[in-house]
Design a protein around this motif. Structure first.
Motif, PDB file in Angstrom:
ATOM      1  N   LEU A 159       0.816  -1.220   0.000  1.00 16.22           N
ATOM      2  CA  LEU A 159       0.000   0.000   0.000  1.00 16.22           C
ATOM      3  C   LEU A 159       0.847   1.266   0.000  1.00 16.22           C
ATOM      4  CD1 LEU A 159      -2.622   1.636   0.360  1.00 16.22           C
ATOM      5  CD2 LEU A 159      -2.490   1.124   2.820  1.00 16.22           C
ATOM      6  N   LEU A 160       1.807   1.346   0.910  1.00 17.68           N
ATOM      7  CA  LEU A 160       2.564   2.587   1.066  1.00 17.68           C
ATOM      8  C   LEU A 160       3.355   2.926  -0.193  1.00 17.68           C
ATOM      9  CD1 LEU A 160       3.157   4.828   3.096  1.00 17.68           C
ATOM     10  CD2 LEU A 160       5.091   3.492   3.923  1.00 17.68           C
ATOM     11  N   ALA A 161       4.047   1.950  -0.759  1.00 16.30           N
ATOM     12  CA  ALA A 161       4.856   2.205  -1.953  1.00 16.30           C
ATOM     13  C   ALA A 161       3.981   2.634  -3.129  1.00 16.30           C
ATOM     14  CB  ALA A 161       5.652   0.960  -2.319  1.00 16.30           C
ATOM     15  N   THR A 162       2.842   1.987  -3.280  1.00 12.76           N
ATOM     16  CA  THR A 162       1.941   2.324  -4.381  1.00 12.76           C
ATOM     17  C   THR A 162       1.363   3.719  -4.206  1.00 12.76           C
ATOM     18  OG1 THR A 162       1.375  -0.012  -4.563  1.00 12.76           O
ATOM     19  CG2 THR A 162      -0.078   1.542  -5.664  1.00 12.76           C
ATOM     20  N   TRP A 163       0.974   4.058  -2.975  1.00 15.19           N
ATOM     21  CA  TRP A 163       0.395   5.374  -2.681  1.00 15.19           C
ATOM     22  C   TRP A 163       1.414   6.484  -2.927  1.00 15.19           C
ATOM     23  CZ3 TRP A 163      -4.737   5.646  -0.894  1.00 15.19           C
ATOM     24  CH2 TRP A 163      -5.195   6.920  -0.562  1.00 15.19           C
ATOM     25  N   ARG A 164       2.661   6.232  -2.530  1.00 13.76           N
ATOM     26  CA  ARG A 164       3.710   7.227  -2.761  1.00 13.76           C
ATOM     27  C   ARG A 164       3.918   7.489  -4.244  1.00 13.76           C
ATOM     28  NH1 ARG A 164       8.198   4.943   1.603  1.00 13.76           N
ATOM     29  NH2 ARG A 164       7.364   6.047   3.432  1.00 13.76           N
ATOM     30  N   GLU A 221       1.230  13.263  12.608  1.00 15.66           N
ATOM     31  CA  GLU A 221       2.488  13.370  13.346  1.00 15.66           C
ATOM     32  C   GLU A 221       3.643  12.696  12.606  1.00 15.66           C
ATOM     33  OE1 GLU A 221       1.624  11.529  17.035  1.00 15.66           O
ATOM     34  OE2 GLU A 221       0.250  13.104  17.719  1.00 15.66           O
ATOM     35  N   THR A 222       3.327  11.724  11.779  1.00 17.02           N
ATOM     36  CA  THR A 222       4.347  10.913  11.115  1.00 17.02           C
ATOM     37  C   THR A 222       4.576  11.316   9.669  1.00 17.02           C
ATOM     38  OG1 THR A 222       3.450   9.109  12.477  1.00 17.02           O
ATOM     39  CG2 THR A 222       5.094   8.497  10.851  1.00 17.02           C
ATOM     40  N   ALA A 223       3.759  12.216   9.144  1.00 23.30           N
ATOM     41  CA  ALA A 223       3.762  12.516   7.702  1.00 23.30           C
ATOM     42  C   ALA A 223       5.110  12.998   7.190  1.00 23.30           C
ATOM     43  CB  ALA A 223       2.690  13.549   7.387  1.00 23.30           C
ATOM     44  N   ASP A 224       5.835  13.793   7.962  1.00 28.91           N
ATOM     45  CA  ASP A 224       7.112  14.337   7.486  1.00 28.91           C
ATOM     46  C   ASP A 224       8.164  13.247   7.292  1.00 28.91           C
ATOM     47  OD1 ASP A 224       6.069  16.858   7.455  1.00 28.91           O
ATOM     48  OD2 ASP A 224       6.899  17.451   9.397  1.00 28.91           O
ATOM     49  N   SER A 225       8.170  12.261   8.175  1.00 29.43           N
ATOM     50  CA  SER A 225       9.175  11.198   8.091  1.00 29.43           C
ATOM     51  C   SER A 225       8.720  10.018   7.238  1.00 29.43           C
ATOM     52  CB  SER A 225       9.540  10.698   9.497  1.00 29.43           C
ATOM     53  OG  SER A 225       8.393  10.204  10.173  1.00 29.43           O
ATOM     54  N   GLU A 226       7.418   9.879   7.011  1.00 33.22           N
ATOM     55  CA  GLU A 226       6.875   8.758   6.234  1.00 33.22           C
ATOM     56  C   GLU A 226       5.885   9.288   5.201  1.00 33.22           C
ATOM     57  OE1 GLU A 226       7.511   5.671   5.999  1.00 33.22           O
ATOM     58  OE2 GLU A 226       8.777   5.240   7.723  1.00 33.22           O
ATOM     59  N   PRO A 227       6.377   9.790   4.070  1.00 29.48           N
ATOM     60  CA  PRO A 227       5.458  10.275   3.032  1.00 29.48           C
ATOM     61  C   PRO A 227       4.489   9.177   2.598  1.00 29.48           C
ATOM     62  CG  PRO A 227       7.736  10.869   2.526  1.00 29.48           C
ATOM     63  CD  PRO A 227       7.794   9.931   3.689  1.00 29.48           C
ATOM     64  N   GLY A 228       3.249   9.557   2.440  1.00 31.27           N
ATOM     65  CA  GLY A 228       2.239   8.600   2.027  1.00 31.27           C
ATOM     66  C   GLY A 228       1.569   7.865   3.166  1.00 31.27           C
ATOM     67  N   ILE A 229       1.969   8.153   4.412  1.00 36.12           N
ATOM     68  CA  ILE A 229       1.417   7.417   5.546  1.00 36.12           C
ATOM     69  C   ILE A 229      -0.081   7.640   5.693  1.00 36.12           C
ATOM     70  CG2 ILE A 229       1.713   9.170   7.350  1.00 36.12           C
ATOM     71  CD1 ILE A 229       2.600   5.410   7.621  1.00 36.12           C
ATOM     72  N   GLU A 230      -0.609   8.711   5.105  1.00 38.66           N
ATOM     73  CA  GLU A 230      -2.051   8.948   5.175  1.00 38.66           C
ATOM     74  C   GLU A 230      -2.843   7.835   4.487  1.00 38.66           C
ATOM     75  OE1 GLU A 230      -0.689  10.868   1.341  1.00 38.66           O
ATOM     76  OE2 GLU A 230       0.066  10.749   3.407  1.00 38.66           O
ATOM     77  N   SER A 231      -2.172   7.060   3.637  1.00 40.03           N
ATOM     78  CA  SER A 231      -2.853   5.928   2.996  1.00 40.03           C
ATOM     79  C   SER A 231      -3.398   4.953   4.026  1.00 40.03           C
ATOM     80  CB  SER A 231      -1.896   5.204   2.044  1.00 40.03           C
ATOM     81  OG  SER A 231      -0.765   4.685   2.750  1.00 40.03           O
ATOM     82  N   TYR A 232      -2.696   4.802   5.158  1.00 37.14           N
ATOM     83  CA  TYR A 232      -3.131   3.883   6.202  1.00 37.14           C
ATOM     84  C   TYR A 232      -4.416   4.345   6.882  1.00 37.14           C
ATOM     85  CZ  TYR A 232       1.298   1.233   6.191  1.00 37.14           C
ATOM     86  OH  TYR A 232       2.367   0.430   5.858  1.00 37.14           O
TER      87      TYR A 232
END
Length: 246
Positions: A159-164, A221-232
């Motif tokens: 999910l994360l890689a595809t969303w990014r 809180e995590t968006a800056d260090s983990e781009p695309g984390i909003e997919s979760y």
């Protein structure tokens, strides 16, 4: 013609996991396990004080240690040399009373059938010949015991890689089984029906299916260090199943 990996090859792949990766999992796993998987597993298990729990495919043992801290009598089974040795090392240091066994889940030694619960978290997708592993988990339960397993959600893997890459989730293959290369080893995609039909074949009664989503505040809180984390937040990357032994 591509040769299908064997369980032995998969175990050797997982045996290459560096120690620093295992240490980074302390004390409660990686980001996804802390925020998405562990809370659901613990809720489904309920109060484990005094209960016998088998952590099937325990890896470096973090979840076994979490269960022992909560008062469970824990047995952890792990085939890979490096992760088994790490879990043994932690038990020697912490003295939590966890009994670790080195074995392939598909050829697990006779552990009896008295476990109140068996947890098989993020393990079945890593096993080429997975059905005997699920069968062994169910056979280890007492009548009415609880079997929990988690997998990457077959409809939303990677999910994360595809969303990014696309800003959304995209899927082109679902129905057939295929390999998914990971950093240290290989996972295997299977449709949801494969897992649930095997559960039914083993006579288990489905109790609950969970598709956890990330809390929006944690994603921000995590968006800056983990781009695309909003997919979760919007799409479940994991599927967690609770079933009862007949």
């Amino acid at each position: 013609m591509t040769t299908r990996p064997t369980n032995e090859v998969s175990i050797q792949q997982w045996n290459t996991m560096p120690r620093e990766v295992m240490e980074a999992m302390e004390p409660d796993g990686d980001f996804a396990k802390r925020h998405l998987i562990n809370p659901v597993l613990l809720r489904m298990l309920g109060d484990v004080r005094g209960r016998c729990v088998l952590d099937a495919g325990c890896g470096q043992g973090y979840f076994s240690r979490m269960l022992a801290t909560r008062g469970a009598h824990v047995t952890g089974v792990e085939p890979a040399d490096a992760m088994f040795a790490y879990s043994q090392e932690k038990e020697l240091a912490l003295q939590q009373g966890i009994h670790y066994i080195q074995a392939d889940l598909t050829r697990i030694p006779d552990l009896g059938s008295g476990y109140d619960a068996v947890v098989c978290s993020m393990v079945l997708p890593a096993i080429p010949d997975w059905k005997p592993a699920m069968r062994a988990c169910v056979q280890a339960l007492r009548p009415g015991g609880l079997f929990l397993f988690s997998v990457n959600h077959p409809a939303f893997e990677q999910l994360l890689a595809t969303w990014r890459k696309h800003g959304e989730y995209r899927l082109r293959r679902y129905l057939e089984e295929y390999e998914i290369p990971l950093t240290h080893a290989t996972d295997f995609h299977r449709p949801i029906s494969a897992y649930l039909n095997e559960l039914a074949e083993l006579g288990c009664r489905l109790r609950e299916i969970a598709e956890p989503g990330l809390e929006p505040d944690i994603a921000r809180e995590t968006a800056d260090s983990e781009p695309g984390i909003e997919s979760y937040v919007h799409v479940p990357n994991f599927l967690i199943v609770a079933a009862e032994h007949p």
